[in-house]
Design an enzyme around this catalytic site. Structure first.
Site, PDB file in Angstrom:
ATOM      1  N   TYR A 144      31.036   5.794  35.223  1.00 42.17           N
ATOM      2  CA  TYR A 144      31.278   7.042  35.936  1.00 42.17           C
ATOM      3  C   TYR A 144      30.391   7.075  37.169  1.00 42.17           C
ATOM      4  CZ  TYR A 144      31.416  12.070  36.950  1.00 42.17           C
ATOM      5  OH  TYR A 144      31.565  13.292  37.557  1.00 42.17           O
ATOM      6  N   ASP A 238      24.562   1.977  41.161  1.00 39.53           N
ATOM      7  CA  ASP A 238      24.509   3.411  40.906  1.00 39.53           C
ATOM      8  C   ASP A 238      23.426   3.680  39.867  1.00 39.53           C
ATOM      9  OD1 ASP A 238      24.798   6.014  40.132  1.00 39.53           O
ATOM     10  OD2 ASP A 238      26.976   5.939  39.848  1.00 39.53           O
ATOM     11  N   LYS A 266      19.863  12.838  39.507  1.00 42.56           N
ATOM     12  CA  LYS A 266      19.244  13.242  38.243  1.00 42.56           C
ATOM     13  C   LYS A 266      17.701  13.302  38.308  1.00 42.56           C
ATOM     14  CE  LYS A 266      23.357  12.610  35.623  1.00 42.56           C
ATOM     15  NZ  LYS A 266      24.439  11.651  35.609  1.00 42.56           N
TER      16      LYS A 266
HETATM   17  C1  LIG Z   1      25.690  11.794  36.577  1.00 45.55           C
HETATM   18  C2  LIG Z   1      26.122  10.615  37.302  1.00 45.55           C
HETATM   19  C3  LIG Z   1      26.751  10.685  38.557  1.00 45.55           C
HETATM   20  C4  LIG Z   1      27.130  12.004  39.186  1.00 45.55           C
HETATM   21  O1  LIG Z   1      26.018  12.775  39.497  1.00 45.55           O
HETATM   22  P1  LIG Z   1      26.216  14.364  39.692  1.00 45.55           P
HETATM   23  O2  LIG Z   1      24.855  14.840  40.091  1.00 45.55           O
HETATM   24  O3  LIG Z   1      26.703  14.898  38.400  1.00 45.55           O
HETATM   25  O4  LIG Z   1      27.210  14.541  40.781  1.00 45.55           O
HETATM   26  C5  LIG Z   1      27.037   9.514  39.210  1.00 45.55           C
HETATM   27  N1  LIG Z   1      26.743   8.318  38.672  1.00 45.55           N
HETATM   28  C6  LIG Z   1      26.153   8.207  37.468  1.00 45.55           C
HETATM   29  C7  LIG Z   1      25.828   6.858  36.930  1.00 45.55           C
HETATM   30  C8  LIG Z   1      25.837   9.342  36.739  1.00 45.55           C
HETATM   31  O5  LIG Z   1      25.287   9.216  35.521  1.00 45.55           O
END
Ligand SMILES: *Cc1c(COP(=O)(O)O)cnc(C)c1O
Length: 429
Positions: A144, A238, A266
């Site tokens: 994701y 990511d 995060k």
């Molecule tokens: C949570 C997450 C996102 C999205 O971040 P948001 O702050 O919810 O937009 C993107 N990539 C990864 C790997 C994530 O865990």
């Protein structure tokens, strides 16, 4: 345990909020029942509006790595609040947080702050396209990367390879440049490069946490980096979930690999909306105002969020909890495996640093397809018994549980008891 007030608020919220939640992962769709409404949290604990208190293994889906309301962070935020909330101009703390981030990730000479992980990734993708002049992006099934159109491609195994949109409202055109590979399968990446000559980059979660925890094979990151660069494309890592969590320098520090483009979120905001993307100078100089790739944000670099980020990361770096995270996760793994064995429940436990979760399956889980072999009904039973025993988990089989440095030995004892009770319940179900 009563959920009366949560229930009332949930019903009230339905009128003007969509499903009474502002993010669908907070809904209890896959475990049944209604979502909790939270009143407050402190340290390792979170308390709902009915006064039930839980050990929090959700941690706002990752950000609260120090636990809730750490006093250093609270002090920094309070101080920042006195000077104003947003200026639309630069502040000293943006430079300070940028330095902390660039020092932690040697592949980043420069960084741009944004307001979420989604924004970080969509900007990182645009940057890869701007730099390479190519359009196609490879992502892995089950990873994701936020809710931008181009990466919301069906993560279900079979259809996934056809690049069908995974969400209504995503036009086919928006995903026609998205190619899907299988996690932990370099050959599936190579096949795409053999079929296409306009691939800008490959994006991945260096440790997958959005299909449950799925760990990379030892050399996945290194091999990808080498292969992708040899093909004239960029590796976009990511680290929204893993940044400052797997290690201070993210999974890249652990695997000794430098991404071409790194995306963060995060933990970097310590509970405030902060995301970031960065790369070496040559790449970041594409970004406006230095270059022709446009990306902007009214609230980007927000002073309160910067203060929260700086104090969270400084405290975290000092604590250096990564060894302990491994030990605590190993302990929880043992609890899970022993309880499952005692009650004759089949599970597979995956963990990586402070991310862990059990899959209710007898298979090993190394990719999305294997993760989907889990019995989600069993997870639902497990989830509710954990709640009733005072442990708050993400309400989905396919989310990682997160550890904070605020977890105590006493908390672990409580988690052990809850796991035993929950496995017993699963066995009886
Ligand atoms: C949570 C997450 C996102 C999205 O971040 P948001 O702050 O919810 O937009 C993107 N990539 C990864 C790997 C994530 O865990």
């Amino acid at each position: 345990m009563e959920f009366k007030k949560s229930q009332e608020l949930y019903n009230k919220g339905l009128e003007n909020l969509v499903g009474s939640v502002n993010s669908p992962v907070r809904a209890f769709a896959s475990v049944g029942g209604n979502p909790l409404f939270i009143k407050k949290a402190k340290g390792s604990k979170i308390t709902d509006v009915d006064g039930n208190s839980y050990i929090d293994l959700v941690l706002s889906y990752g950000p609260m790595i120090l636990g809730h309301r750490h006093k250093k962070v609270q002090k920094a935020i309070t101080k920042a609040l006195k000077n104003g909330y947003s200026f639309g101009a630069s502040t000293k703390n943006e430079i300070k947080l940028a330095k902390i981030v660039c020092d932690a990730f040697p592949g980043m000479d420069k960084v741009r702050f944004v307001n979420s992980g989604t924004e970080a990734v969509l900007s990182g993708i645009r940057l890869a396209r701007a730099f390479t002049g190519k359009d196609k992006i490879i992502k892995f099934s089950g990873c994701y990367h936020g809710h931008q159109d181009a990466l919301l491609v069906a993560a279900g195994s079979g259809l996934a390879t056809l690049s069908l949109p995974g969400s209504k409202g995503v036009p086919e055109g928006a995903v026609k440049n998205t190619l899907i590979a299988n996690y932990n399968d370099l050959d599936s990446v190579k096949a795409h490069f053999e079929a296409h000559d306009d691939i800008a980059g490959v994006i991945l979660e260096p440790v997958a946490g959005n299909m449950g925890v799925v760990t990379p094979t030892n050399n996945l990151l290194k091999e990808l980096k080498e292969y992708v660069n040899a093909k004239g494309a960029l590796l976009i890592v990511d680290e929204v979930m893993t940044g400052f969590r797997s290690k201070f320098g993210g999974a890249q520090e652990l695997f000794d690999v430098e991404a071409d483009i790194t995306c963060l979120g995060k933990v970097i905001g310590g509970g405030f909306p902060v995301g970031a993307y960065g790369a070496r100078n040559e790449i970041m100089e594409m970004v406006a105002p230095l270059g022709g790739m446009y990306q902007a944000g009214t609230l980007s670099g927000n002073p309160i969020a910067m203060a929260a980020g700086i104090s969270t990361l400084t405290t975290l770096n000092k604590q250096n909890p990564y060894e302990r995270f491994n030990e605590v996760a190993a302990t929880i793994e043992t609890y899970l495996i022993e309880a499952a064995r005692e009650h004759g429940v089949e599970i597979t436990v995956n963990r990586f640093g402070s991310m862990i979760n059990p899959f209710f399956t007898s298979k090993t889980v190394t990719n999305f397809e294997e993760a989907q072999s889990s019995d989600t009904q069993k997870f639902a039973t497990f989830f509710w018994e954990m709640m009733h025993n005072g442990v708050f988990l993400p309400p989905s089989q396919f989310e990682a549980w997160f550890l904070s440095s605020a977890l105590s030995e006493k908390d672990l004892e409580k988690i052990k008891k809850a796991i035993n009770a929950a496995m017993e319940k699963v066995a009886a179900s």
